[in-house]
Design an enzyme around this catalytic site. Structure first.
Site, PDB file in Angstrom:
ATOM      1  N   SER A 185      30.020  14.105  78.250  1.00  0.00           N
ATOM      2  CA  SER A 185      30.673  15.326  78.688  1.00  0.00           C
ATOM      3  C   SER A 185      32.173  15.060  78.844  1.00  0.00           C
ATOM      4  O   SER A 185      32.831  14.732  77.857  1.00  0.00           O
ATOM      5  CB  SER A 185      30.027  15.828  79.988  1.00  0.00           C
ATOM      6  OG  SER A 185      30.397  17.148  80.249  1.00  0.00           O
ATOM      7  N   HIS A 208      22.552  19.438  77.061  1.00  0.00           N
ATOM      8  CA  HIS A 208      23.679  18.567  77.394  1.00  0.00           C
ATOM      9  C   HIS A 208      23.195  17.185  77.815  1.00  0.00           C
ATOM     10  O   HIS A 208      23.952  16.227  77.801  1.00  0.00           O
ATOM     11  CB  HIS A 208      24.477  19.229  78.523  1.00  0.00           C
ATOM     12  CG  HIS A 208      25.908  18.786  78.636  1.00  0.00           C
ATOM     13  ND1 HIS A 208      26.793  18.811  77.581  1.00  0.00           N
ATOM     14  CD2 HIS A 208      26.617  18.313  79.694  1.00  0.00           C
ATOM     15  CE1 HIS A 208      27.975  18.382  77.979  1.00  0.00           C
ATOM     16  NE2 HIS A 208      27.896  18.064  79.252  1.00  0.00           N
ATOM     17  N   ASP A 253      22.789  22.100  73.277  1.00  0.00           N
ATOM     18  CA  ASP A 253      23.934  22.005  74.185  1.00  0.00           C
ATOM     19  C   ASP A 253      24.836  23.208  73.947  1.00  0.00           C
ATOM     20  O   ASP A 253      25.607  23.247  72.996  1.00  0.00           O
ATOM     21  CB  ASP A 253      24.701  20.704  73.945  1.00  0.00           C
ATOM     22  CG  ASP A 253      25.812  20.486  74.964  1.00  0.00           C
ATOM     23  OD1 ASP A 253      26.058  21.404  75.782  1.00  0.00           O
ATOM     24  OD2 ASP A 253      26.426  19.420  74.947  1.00  0.00           O
TER      25      ASP A 253
END
Length: 748
Positions: A594, A707, A675
């Site tokens: 991320s 994610h 995601d």
């Protein structure tokens, strides 16, 4: 990009370390809980591997019965031999630590005690998408009856004993726009796959937004003939345009139940949720839980606070309440303030100004609680707060006469991460705490707020790490000079066979968020011990933007994504190189997901990238402009100073794609198809650049993951690919010579 930390709360906690900002006893008071018993269903392991991590029994937080004698919990275990998961509901004897099975029915979940009895209520999947409410007894294990069936999938069950001896029950479930229960399996077949939207958001986290919304339902369990029976159910949010729990991570922490009614938080329905975080507190008075129509929710707004709301909690008598709210709309990482509602039924106006004033010494308290609740007797507030790499439980005295009198928090827990707090028993202020640590995936502890140093451990799932082959001596911390006039904190994990006389390759792990932090907690996704047991010294820094070090430190990343945090990480690498002689920085790798993935791309374009032999970028940011395709637009709008067309200079300043001409370090790219926070095009773009520039690279994707990588078989592949990749570049043997069968491999 930041995923909200959600911890189920009747009270939430986190057992933590280190010195605290405010005036509390030094953590040196913490010598560890007295051990009552530490049974474990796991055998001691010679080396902590991904298989052990992923197949270890996962215990839920435990809920004590009203007598404080027993506690109920669930445990799930995955087998890589049978490729199946088992689920169990168990009860542990708190005095002895011995547990026994209640049921191992595969779909059984969410057990709750029914009043002052030895009976339990739990959920079981029924036919055609329904949910069955099952009642069983710890005195007659195996003998059960059905209290009722709800024609939909439900979750987040809460129960409360009423004066009549009946049980109020509330839960969350999806509802149609007309307020009736939604059942996905009974939805009429669609002739077209088209979706049409007139407003954003279109997708959220890992699914497309649909007309069906979360709602809170309530009813009553009665016992007319010696058996519990569920009465009529009422949708408390019908015809309100409100949604609670708030997607995507809201659960039990977004509503509370008492004999007086229902308390919940919801986003402001007049504002677009993609661009706003503003929430409000609502109260639904309920005189009779068998009513088939609900009173209109009463709104409680705080004029000074316009941000996200969370963690509503009733006082023990159900007459007052507390909740958390942020000041700024659109800033999901603002500091949570504690708001007190002195009388939930007596306030007809919508405005509240009762903020609990908390101080550290003479200054305003600068940490952000993740949950708040009353103590069993209502004399204290219990807060869970992230503080310097730990999530700790604090108490705040409410016996002072005026709410605006400054209150000073006191710590109740030591190192670790609290996941849940429950009253131990009726008539006592003692607390039953569920927590984890960097070496233990489940710990049950009893804490008396009057004598926190005398905490007693009920059970450690891994015998304090022994079953994993881990020990607390492997985990330590360092502090180093940051880019400015501040110190940066980092957690260090060493191999279990560590020797001061050897040198170990470095795994530099950068957290996501970016407003998040590495903490002394357990994870099945990014677990430093798994990497350490491969032969690395793992260092997890918390640079500018990290939580748990004061709000100013969190705010420091705003408008500076590749600025102060990157400079902090450069300083950290220099410190490791100069001060930690057992770390071989010539054999260093860096990994991040991320925002940590963003930083891998930023490393690639800047000098620090050349210090690493290989990088791993999981679901990271490649092009800042592509964040316009993300779900929660308030996030980049806040962090980058406004929408792209108003703050283009800042968006482009911190855009990793600008520096692709400098990329040269081998990199593994991982990006998943579900995601929707950072769409897969980001990962494909990274891989295309790496391939066209002739840089050693691989691309890993999962079609059924978001994610995160959550499914055990997928996670094992993830760990195998990642470990093999980094081990190759530092001279360590591969974790596995080949991937599991059934993996699609496409050669270039």
């Amino acid at each position: 990009m930041a995923a909200m930390k959600t911890i189920s709360i009747t009270v939430l906690l986190v057992i933590c370390t280190a010195a605290l900002y405010f005036t509390i006893p030094s953590p040196s008071f913490w010598t560890g809980p007295t051990v009552i018993n530490e049974p474990s269903h796991m055998q001691s392991q010679a080396s902590f591997t991904p298989e052990i991590l992923l197949s270890a029994p996962r215990r839920s937080p435990a809920i004590p019965d009203p007598s404080g004698r027993l506690a109920v919990y669930t445990v799930s275990t995955y087998s890589f031999e049978s490729h199946q998961k088992t689920s169990e509901i168990k009860v542990i004897d708190i005095a002895s630590g011995i547990a026994f099975l209640i049921t191992n029915e595969k779909t059984a979940s969410e057990p709750n005690w029914l009043g002052g009895t030895a009976e339990l209520l739990w959920l079981r999947e029924g036919e055609k998408g329904s949910t069955v409410l099952v009642v069983g007894s710890v005195e007659k294990v195996g003998q059960t009856h059905v209290a009722g069936t709800v024609p939909a999938s439900i979750s987040n069950v809460k129960v409360r004993l009423l004066e009549t001896g009946e049980i109020a029950v509330a839960f969350s479930a999806k509802s149609w726009l007309n307020g009736t229960l939604y059942n996905a399996e009974q939805e009429p077949k669609k002739l077209s796959s088209a979706r049409l939207y007139d407003s954003t958001m279109v997708r959220h986290w890992d699914e497309y937004v649909t007309p069906q919304k979360n709602a809170i339902w309530y009813g009553k369990l009665e016992k007319p003939n010696g058996r519990w029976r569920l009465g009529p159910l009422t949708n408390a949010l019908k015809d309100t345009r409100l949604e609670s729990p708030i997607p995507t991570f809201g659960g039990k922490d977004h509503f509370d139940l008492s004999s007086t009614g229902l308390l919940f938080v919801a986003k402001d329905p007049s504002l677009n949720p993609a661009f706003n975080t503003k929430g409000n507190l609502y109260f639904v008075p309920i005189e009779d839980f068998s009513e088939t129509s609900s009173s209109k929710p009463r709104i409680f707004e705080t004029e000074a606070l316009q941000g996200a709301a969370s963690s509503p909690a009733f006082s023990p008598d159900g007459k007052s309440a507390v909740f958390l709210q942020m000041e700024k709309n659109g800033y999901e990482s603002d500091r949570n303030r504690v708001v007190h509602v002195p009388d939930v039924s007596g306030i007809q106006a919508s405005t509240l100004t009762q903020l609990v004033e908390i101080q550290q010494g003479q200054a305003e308290w600068d940490l952000s609680p993740s949950s708040v609740a009353f103590s069993p007797d209502g004399s204290m507030l219990l807060l869970v707060v992230e503080d310097k790499g730990n999530d700790i439980l604090l108490k705040i005295d409410l016996t002072l006469s005026a709410m605006n009198t400054p209150r000073h928090p006191r710590a109740l827990t030591g190192p670790g991460a609290v996941s849940d707090v429950q009253p131990l028993k009726v008539g006592s202020n003692e607390l039953f705490i569920s927590s984890t640590s960097a070496i233990d995936n489940s710990i049950y502890t009893i804490v008396d707020p009057a004598r926190p140093a005398e905490a007693r451990m009920v059970s450690s799932n891994s015998r304090s790490g022994v079953s994993f082959g881990l020990s607390s001596e492997q985990v330590s911390e360092i502090w180093f000079q940051g880019a400015g006039d501040y110190q940066v904190h980092a957690l260090v994990t060493k191999p279990s066979n560590f020797s001061e006389n050897k040198k170990y390759p470095l795994a530099y792990m950068i957290h996501g968020g970016p407003q998040s932090a590495w903490t002394n907690s357990w994870s099945t996704r990014w677990n430093p011990a798994v990497f350490a047991e491969q032969g690395y010294v793992v260092i997890c820094p918390n640079p500018t933007g990290s939580t748990g070090y004061g709000q100013a430190f969190v705010d420091g990343i705003t408008g500076s994504w590749g600025g102060l945090p990157y400079e902090d990480l450069v300083k950290g690498f220099d410190y490791i190189k100069e001060q930690m002689r057992y770390v071989d920085t010539d054999k260093a790798v860096a990994l991040g997901a991320s925002y940590g993935g963003y930083m891998m791309n930023w490393f690639q374009g800047h000098p620090l990238g050349r210090a690493f032999r290989a990088l791993v970028c999981h679901d990271g940011v490649f092009s800042m402009a592509n964040q316009i395709s993300s779900d929660e637009q308030y996030f980049p709008n806040h962090d980058l100073g406004g929408p792209y067309w108003k703050s283009r200079e800042t968006w482009e300043k911190w855009n990793p794609a600008r520096f692709t001409g400098n990329w040269s370090t081998p990199m593994l790219v991982i990006h998943n198809e579900l995601d929707y926070r950072l769409p897969i095009s980001e990962g494909l773009a990274m891989f295309n650049v790496l391939q066209e520039r002739g840089i050693d690279s691989r691309f890993l994707t999962f079609s059924d993951e978001n994610h995160w990588v959550l499914k055990e078989e997928n996670s094992l592949v993830w760990h195998t690919v990642v470990l093999n990749w980094i081990n190759k570049y530092v001279g360590l043997p591969p974790y596995k010579a080949q991937l599991a069968s059934g993996i699609d491999m496409t050669a270039g």
